[in-house]
Design a protein around this motif. Structure first.
Motif, PDB file in Angstrom:
ATOM      1  N   ASN A  88       0.847  -1.198   0.000  1.00  0.00           N
ATOM      2  CA  ASN A  88       0.000   0.000   0.000  1.00  0.00           C
ATOM      3  C   ASN A  88       0.883   1.249   0.000  1.00  0.00           C
ATOM      4  O   ASN A  88       1.585   1.518   0.970  1.00  0.00           O
ATOM      5  N   VAL A  89       0.864   1.995  -1.126  1.00  0.00           N
ATOM      6  CA  VAL A  89       1.672   3.219  -1.228  1.00  0.00           C
ATOM      7  C   VAL A  89       0.850   4.383  -1.775  1.00  0.00           C
ATOM      8  O   VAL A  89       1.395   5.331  -2.321  1.00  0.00           O
ATOM      9  N   LEU A  90      -0.470   4.315  -1.631  1.00  0.00           N
ATOM     10  CA  LEU A  90      -1.313   5.398  -2.150  1.00  0.00           C
ATOM     11  C   LEU A  90      -1.046   6.717  -1.433  1.00  0.00           C
ATOM     12  O   LEU A  90      -1.110   7.782  -2.030  1.00  0.00           O
ATOM     13  N   GLN A  91      -0.763   6.644  -0.110  1.00  0.00           N
ATOM     14  CA  GLN A  91      -0.403   7.861   0.623  1.00  0.00           C
ATOM     15  C   GLN A  91       1.098   8.090   0.436  1.00  0.00           C
ATOM     16  O   GLN A  91       1.906   7.242   0.828  1.00  0.00           O
ATOM     17  N   PRO A  92       1.498   9.218  -0.154  1.00  0.00           N
ATOM     18  CA  PRO A  92       2.920   9.421  -0.471  1.00  0.00           C
ATOM     19  C   PRO A  92       3.827   9.474   0.754  1.00  0.00           C
ATOM     20  O   PRO A  92       5.025   9.240   0.648  1.00  0.00           O
ATOM     21  N   GLU A 151       3.725   7.470   3.370  1.00  0.00           N
ATOM     22  CA  GLU A 151       3.910   6.197   4.066  1.00  0.00           C
ATOM     23  C   GLU A 151       3.793   5.020   3.101  1.00  0.00           C
ATOM     24  O   GLU A 151       2.964   5.016   2.199  1.00  0.00           O
ATOM     25  N   CYS A 152       4.652   4.029   3.320  1.00  0.00           N
ATOM     26  CA  CYS A 152       4.583   2.773   2.566  1.00  0.00           C
ATOM     27  C   CYS A 152       4.338   1.643   3.561  1.00  0.00           C
ATOM     28  O   CYS A 152       5.036   1.539   4.570  1.00  0.00           O
ATOM     29  N   ARG A 153       3.335   0.809   3.270  1.00  0.00           N
ATOM     30  CA  ARG A 153       3.030  -0.325   4.149  1.00  0.00           C
ATOM     31  C   ARG A 153       3.028  -1.610   3.327  1.00  0.00           C
ATOM     32  O   ARG A 153       2.441  -1.655   2.245  1.00  0.00           O
ATOM     33  N   ASP A 180      14.516   1.357  -1.735  1.00  0.00           N
ATOM     34  CA  ASP A 180      13.343   1.704  -0.932  1.00  0.00           C
ATOM     35  C   ASP A 180      12.690   0.440  -0.375  1.00  0.00           C
ATOM     36  O   ASP A 180      13.071  -0.690  -0.705  1.00  0.00           O
ATOM     37  N   LEU A 181      11.690   0.626   0.491  1.00  0.00           N
ATOM     38  CA  LEU A 181      11.088  -0.500   1.216  1.00  0.00           C
ATOM     39  C   LEU A 181      10.510  -1.549   0.272  1.00  0.00           C
ATOM     40  O   LEU A 181      10.612  -2.753   0.526  1.00  0.00           O
ATOM     41  N   ILE A 238       6.407  -1.067   7.828  1.00  0.00           N
ATOM     42  CA  ILE A 238       5.938   0.304   7.616  1.00  0.00           C
ATOM     43  C   ILE A 238       7.143   1.234   7.562  1.00  0.00           C
ATOM     44  O   ILE A 238       8.052   1.138   8.396  1.00  0.00           O
ATOM     45  N   GLU A 239       7.149   2.117   6.578  1.00  0.00           N
ATOM     46  CA  GLU A 239       8.228   3.101   6.465  1.00  0.00           C
ATOM     47  C   GLU A 239       7.621   4.444   6.096  1.00  0.00           C
ATOM     48  O   GLU A 239       6.762   4.524   5.214  1.00  0.00           O
TER      49      GLU A 239
END
Length: 534
Positions: free
Chosen positions: A8-12, A14-16, A248-249, A30-31
């Motif tokens: 999930n990376v829709l929110q710039p 945060e990446c989950r 990246d994550l 989570i990053e």
């Protein structure tokens, strides 16, 4: 077994990344962009301070915060700077390892085979190796936690998909986690046939088990390109700064976590999807078709009912499927985990019930440690069991449950008090520390004083004000509950103090003030503020 990786990376910001096993959350990463991550990065550093008492150096590596370099993380090639021969140091270390293995074989206890070529057992003093201002090539192996700076090492390692490049190793090897002897020999032959450059070391990762020579060659070429780029940067500048940054994550997780038993990888943002696709084409072209783009109207994590489960991750109490629960309490020194029987009902035999509950708890403890990313010393207080066989089975069950954990763990046998102590590698702050901050009311204690306790403090402060003859008016601002307690149960004492001190006391309560708020404003006859010693 169905296994999926959801990204999930829709929110710039945060990446989950969630790994599901049979539709149940098994791993979570989570990053956030607002939190700088240094682990895995390689830097040119400069020694700024030496601490002989702890055999460590502090290194400026260009991020505004000094790193911690212990002598045990100093590669033998640096020993030359102190006049020591690295080959002689390693030879002595190998002889000590062989002698220790011989003693183990003779006694029947301990490691019976000598592990040669590892880190030296005897190291020269750090103050003889380094001086202030010396340059050093370092890698961050552990993020800074709290006031502590990042932990550094001069043992550089650059991971690929199937191989790890380790310049200091100078030879090829195979991960100890690959236990099949025939496959170990085959992998080593494959790696040697690829003619890796002399002076560079390569280790086949666990993910490399069963891989073909072309797959290993592709990874080797990728790592060599990275190493050549780092060498060029080393020659290009003398200032402390970054030479290599970890991916990246998303790329890191696919590289390190992905395995053949993962059926599909689903990403909910096109740019990240294309980036992951390019990476898979380069290192794992056979599995590109397992990568999917989620473009539905319903958010990805909501579709798989993960949001509610993620919210529950940091709850103190975790219920077990058949009843009972575990309670997790992280502290400054260690993580305490208690197993409670609660409403667990099995057979009439207490011993058998305790054994069944403990076995279920062991699996959930391993899962919670991964999800919460808890590290350091962990003490597990299981339900007491009398049978030695049950205790041994529980220890094995906990080890088996922790076997797939990427973090290094060490589990001890049950102590005389019935506790199982263990350690888990801590690379970065726990998930809780990453997404929460200390409560401004209780400063992270999780407790606040009662209204009665605060009322007693107010009375003590008023007793001090009574001693000052200049005070004529006192205004007290506290939480609503404290004000109610003072006005109802302490009113007589307050009135007596008003009479003795010849002053007026006004108590103001507000719901908006936190429970321990206490503000006392003292004024004289002219309206001037009067300070009292507390």
């Amino acid at each position: 077994m169905k296994k999926e990786m959801l990204i999930n990376v829709l929110q710039p910001e945060e990446c989950r990344i969630a790994v599901l096993e049979n539709d149940r959350l098994d791993e979570l990463y989570i990053e956030r962009k607002s939190v700088e991550a240094f682990a895995g990065n390689i830097y040119r550093g400069k020694i700024v301070n030496l601490e002989p008492s702890i055999q460590a150096a502090f290194v400026d590596f260009g991020v505004g915060r000094n790193g911690f370099l212990h002598i045990s993380d100093v590669e033998p090639q640096y020993f030359r700077q102190g006049g020591y021969d690295p080959e002689e140091v390693m030879r002595e270390s190998d002889e000590m390892a062989e002698a220790a293995a011989k003693r183990a074989r003779d006694s029947g206890h301990g490691r019976k085979h000598a592990f040669k070529g590892g880190r030296p057992r005897v190291k020269p003093p750090i103050q003889e190796i380094f001086r202030r201002g010396d340059e050093v090539l370092v890698q961050v192996i552990k993020e800074g936690i709290g006031t502590k700076g990042p932990t550094l090492s001069t043992y550089i390692s650059i991971p690929g998909r199937y191989l790890v490049l380790m310049p200091a190793l100078g030879r090829v090897g195979v991960s100890r986690k690959i236990e099949d002897d025939d496959d170990r020999k085959r992998l080593k032959r494959c790696l040697l046939s690829l003619n890796p450059p002399k002076g560079l070391g390569f280790i086949v990762r666990t993910a490399g088990a069963g891989r073909s020579e072309p797959e290993l060659q592709r990874d080797l070429e990728y790592l060599l390109r990275l190493w050549k780029a780092i060498v060029r940067r080393v020659k290009g500048s003398n200032d402390p700064g970054v030479l290599y940054e970890e991916s990246d994550l998303i790329i890191r997780t696919i590289r390190d976590i992905y395995s053949e038993d993962i059926d599909q990888i689903i990403i909910d943002e096109r740019e990240s999807y294309e980036k992951a696709k390019d990476f898979l084409r380069m290192v794992m072209p056979r599995v590109v078709d397992r990568l999917k783009l989620h473009d539905g109207a319903q958010p990805l994590f909501h579709k798989y009912k993960l949001e509610e489960e993620i919210m529950r991750i940091n709850q103190r109490q975790v219920p077990l499927p058949e009843g009972g629960s575990i309670v997790i309490d992280p502290t400054e020194a260690l993580v305490a985990i208690d197993v409670n029987s609660g409403n667990f009902r099995g057979t009439d035999a207490a011993e058998e019930n305790a054994f069944r509950l403990n076995m279920a708890a062991a699996k959930e403890i391993a899962r919670q440690l991964r999800l919460r990313d808890l590290g350091g010393v962990i003490v597990n207080d299981f339900i007491d069991m009398r049978k030695e066989s049950h205790r041994r089975k529980l220890e094995r069950a906990l080890r088996d449950a922790m076997a797939n954990d990427r973090a290094r763990t060490k589990i001890l046998r049950t102590s005389p008090f019935g506790l199982i102590e263990m350690t888990r590698q801590r690379i970065r702050p726990s998930l809780k520390r990453s997404i929460y901050t200390d409560c401004p009311c209780c400063q992270g204690r999780g407790l606040v004083k009662t209204a009665e306790s605060m009322s007693i403090e107010v009375i003590r402060m008023l007793a001090l004000a009574v001693q000052n003859k200049h005070i004529e008016r006192v205004t007290i601002r506290v939480n609503d509950e404290v004000a109610a307690h003072l006005n109802n149960k302490k009113r007589r004492e307050v009135m007596e103090m008003e009479d003795v001190g010849k002053m007026a006391v006004q108590i103001l309560g507000s719901e908006g003030l936190f429970p321990e708020h206490l503000e006392m404003d003292c004024r004289d006859a002219h309206g001037e503020r009067v300070e009292i010693d507390s």
